[in-house]
Scaffold this active site. Structure first.
Site, mmCIF file in Angstrom:
data_model
loop_
_atom_site.group_PDB
_atom_site.id
_atom_site.type_symbol
_atom_site.label_atom_id
_atom_site.label_comp_id
_atom_site.label_asym_id
_atom_site.label_seq_id
_atom_site.Cartn_x
_atom_site.Cartn_y
_atom_site.Cartn_z
ATOM 1 N N TYR A 73 54.203 -7.614 -58.173
ATOM 2 C CA TYR A 73 52.956 -8.106 -57.564
ATOM 3 C C TYR A 73 52.907 -9.635 -57.613
ATOM 4 O O TYR A 73 52.424 -10.284 -56.673
ATOM 5 C CB TYR A 73 51.749 -7.513 -58.299
ATOM 6 C CG TYR A 73 50.408 -7.930 -57.734
ATOM 7 C CD1 TYR A 73 49.916 -7.363 -56.573
ATOM 8 C CD2 TYR A 73 49.643 -8.925 -58.365
ATOM 9 C CE1 TYR A 73 48.683 -7.749 -56.045
ATOM 10 C CE2 TYR A 73 48.404 -9.311 -57.846
ATOM 11 C CZ TYR A 73 47.938 -8.718 -56.693
ATOM 12 O OH TYR A 73 46.720 -9.111 -56.177
ATOM 13 N N ASP A 77 48.577 -4.110 -91.706
ATOM 14 C CA ASP A 77 47.901 -5.287 -91.151
ATOM 15 C C ASP A 77 47.090 -6.036 -92.215
ATOM 16 O O ASP A 77 47.188 -7.262 -92.333
ATOM 17 C CB ASP A 77 46.973 -4.887 -89.994
ATOM 18 C CG ASP A 77 47.705 -4.071 -88.941
ATOM 19 O OD1 ASP A 77 48.948 -4.065 -88.972
ATOM 20 O OD2 ASP A 77 47.036 -3.434 -88.116
#
Ligand code: XMP
Length: 540
Positions: A89, A233
């Site tokens: 695109y 995390d």
């Protein structure tokens, strides 16, 4: 994210037009040790120039350039003098804006193809005459803008690779970022090193150093509190902040009574004893278990645990805010009445990059991001903290690398995900101390056998679930009427979809035998062979 903070790095900006591969492009560029960042497709050219990127990549996307509301680019980017690579695109947009012709084919096809290369393009330097590529057809370029020429064709496409080397504008109809274009990484390397002249300066060491400096600048002499769950995390966040600000960091570890066996011991050993991080251990098992008494509905369990966690966390902060002499301290300039004013101005969170990137809102966009669970749901708003999010630039595997570099052990860095509501969502029916004990023992067997057989780190998750089902068995000469354990072992990239793992029968047999023999109260083990969708990974 304030991108202008990073001018000393080589940087590639990726304009996101909604491709499902946008994040993959960012990953590929970072694998070249060049910093990359995804920004919204409509970022004005002036803003882009101010970020001082060495190159731009326009991602693919699901739209046609002729769609009503199709995402458009600021055409000013093509005259900034910064190299641009348009993918799919992105190529259509470039051709469309620069005076070429793009035709809407009305069909969208993906498939393998062979790219025939013309010689002399810097983008394909060292890649020979032909390449296997992964095509995507939607719109097609049928006439090139002035200054462009063709550098590659495929059977179905005369303009599969085009460029205007004078203006350093490049376009590819295929996807160099996906694994199905095996030498695509070399194309991207040519772009970032030879065309954009990026230096390989995105390394974990430099990330850690810079992040520490930035955190020090952000928090000054103030204190930071972090909810440490023991997951990857928050663990890496803790280690990183400790390196940055030492004792200004306090971690709170809440034992909700729903943890795996020895979890609290591991966390206290790693963070308290090894790292000497200020760690407040809160044993709130009683509080959680009494709130869960009699509750069997899965959503109600989750709500109760979520709400209780917030209360326990708040209480812990109030507790911590009492200074050594028992009074409540105030930070200079304080005067408000919120808890955070008293001692902790900052709340740290282990937010990752995929949680940060805003998805492009295009109808039918396959890349819509489903929001992840908030680490400490609701706390920041309520308690007026400022946020510190030191790993918000990183992908999951980069967080792991950072963790290893910071000295965290493999058992933390590569551990499997564990849900916030813990074992409660793996006990179907009421959560009682007795049922928790059964599940914990079964879970320990699963984990130790998976590790021993070298399977633990190969799968996304492997765990036991306690079913609300009793069945008849026989042990010795005795009839038994005991509980059932379901084994759940799945592979997944991100937890959004998953499939059950075709684990060797021998390993299944060992796990089953050990659970039935060693765990009191269990006489049957079944193996869950459902994928996600339509099932979920956790049973509740
Ligand atoms: P499901 O069961 O939705 O799980 O297929 C997808 C992944 O998310 C994990 N999970 C959670 N993680 N808090 C978390 O931090 C939660 O409440 C939670 N619920 C599920 C699950 O373990 C799997 O990896």
């Amino acid at each position: 994210m304030n991108t202008s903070e990073r001018p000393k790095h080589s940087k590639i900006l990726i304009l996101d037009f909604g491709s499902q591969y946008t994040q993959v492009i960012a990953r590929r560029i970072r694998e070249c040790q060049v910093y990359s960042e995804i920004i919204p497709f409509d970022t004005p050219a002036t803003e882009i120039a101010a970020m001082q990127p060495k190159g731009l990549i326009l991602s693919g996307g699901p739209a046609s350039v002729y769609d009503k509301g199709a995402p458009q680019v600021d055409p000013g980017i093509f005259s900034l003098g910064i190299p641009v690579l348009g993918i799919c695109y992105g190529l259509m947009l470039m051709a469309h804006h620069l005076g070429g012709r793009v035709v809407f084919t009305g069909r969208r096809e993906y498939g393998a193809g062979v790219l025939q290369l013309a010689q002399g393009s810097e983008l394909f330097e060292g890649l020979g005459n032909q390449l296997d590529v992964w095509n995507s057809h939607g719109d097609e370029v049928t006439a090139l803008p002035k200054g462009f020429h063709v550098t590659g064709t495929t059977d179905g496409c005369d303009f599969a690779a085009v460029e205007d080397p004078q203006r350093r504008l490049y376009g590819l109809q295929f996807h160099p970022e996906v694994a199905h274009t095996p030498r695509g990484k070399e194309i991207l390397q040519n772009f970032v090193y030879h065309i954009c002249h990026c230096a390989m300066d995105w390394t974990m060491g430099s990330f850690i150093e810079e992040t520490c400096a930035r955190v020090r600048k952000q928090v000054g002499k103030d204190n930071v509190v972090l909810g440490l769950s023991g997951g990857v995390d928050s663990s890496v966040t803790a280690a990183l902040l400790h390196k940055a600000i030492g004792d200004q960091l306090t971690c709170i570890f809440v034992n909700n009574g729903l943890l795996r066996a020895r979890e609290e011991e591991i966390v206290q050993r790693v963070f308290g004893e090894n790292f000497h991080i200020k760690l407040k251990y809160v044993d709130a098992s009683e509080r959680f278990l009494s709130k869960l008494r009699g509750v069997t509905d899965p959503e109600q369990k989750r709500k109760i645990i979520g709400n209780e966690f917030i209360r326990v966390f708040e209480d812990a902060i109030v507790d911590l805010a009492k200074t050594d002499d028992g009074t409540v301290g105030r930070s200079p300039g304080g005067g408000g009445s919120s808890v955070s004013d008293r001692k902790f101005r900052f709340l740290a969170q282990g937010t990752l990059y995929p949680d940060v990137i805003e998805s492009v809102s295009i109808e039918g966009n396959p890349a819509q991001v489903i929001k992840s669970h908030h680490n400490v749901g609701g706390l920041p708003d309520k308690m007026h903290f400022e946020l510190v999010e030191p790993v918000r630039q990183l992908f999951k595997d980069e967080v792991r690398q950072a963790g290893l570099q910071l000295g965290l052990p493999k058992e933390i860095v590569y551990r499997q995900p564990f849900p916030g509501p813990g074992l409660a969502v793996r006990i179907l029916g009421e959560v009682t101390p007795k049922r928790l004990a059964i599940l914990r023992e079964a879970d320990t067997v699963v984990q130790s056998e998976m590790e021993a057989a070298d399977w633990y780190y190969k799968v996304w998750q492997s765990f036991a679930v306690l079913l609300p089902v009793q069945s008849v068995g026989v042990m010795g000469d005795q009839r038994t009427y005991e509980n059932t354990i379901a084994l759940r072992i799945v592979e997944s990239q991100d937890g959004m979809t998953a499939d059950w793992v075709r684990i060797p029968y021998e390993l299944l047999a060992r796990i089953s035998n050990r659970i039935c023999n060693e765990v009191n109260g269990v006489n049957r083990v079944v193996f869950d062979i459902s994928s996600k969708p339509p099932s979920t990974i956790e049973w509740e």
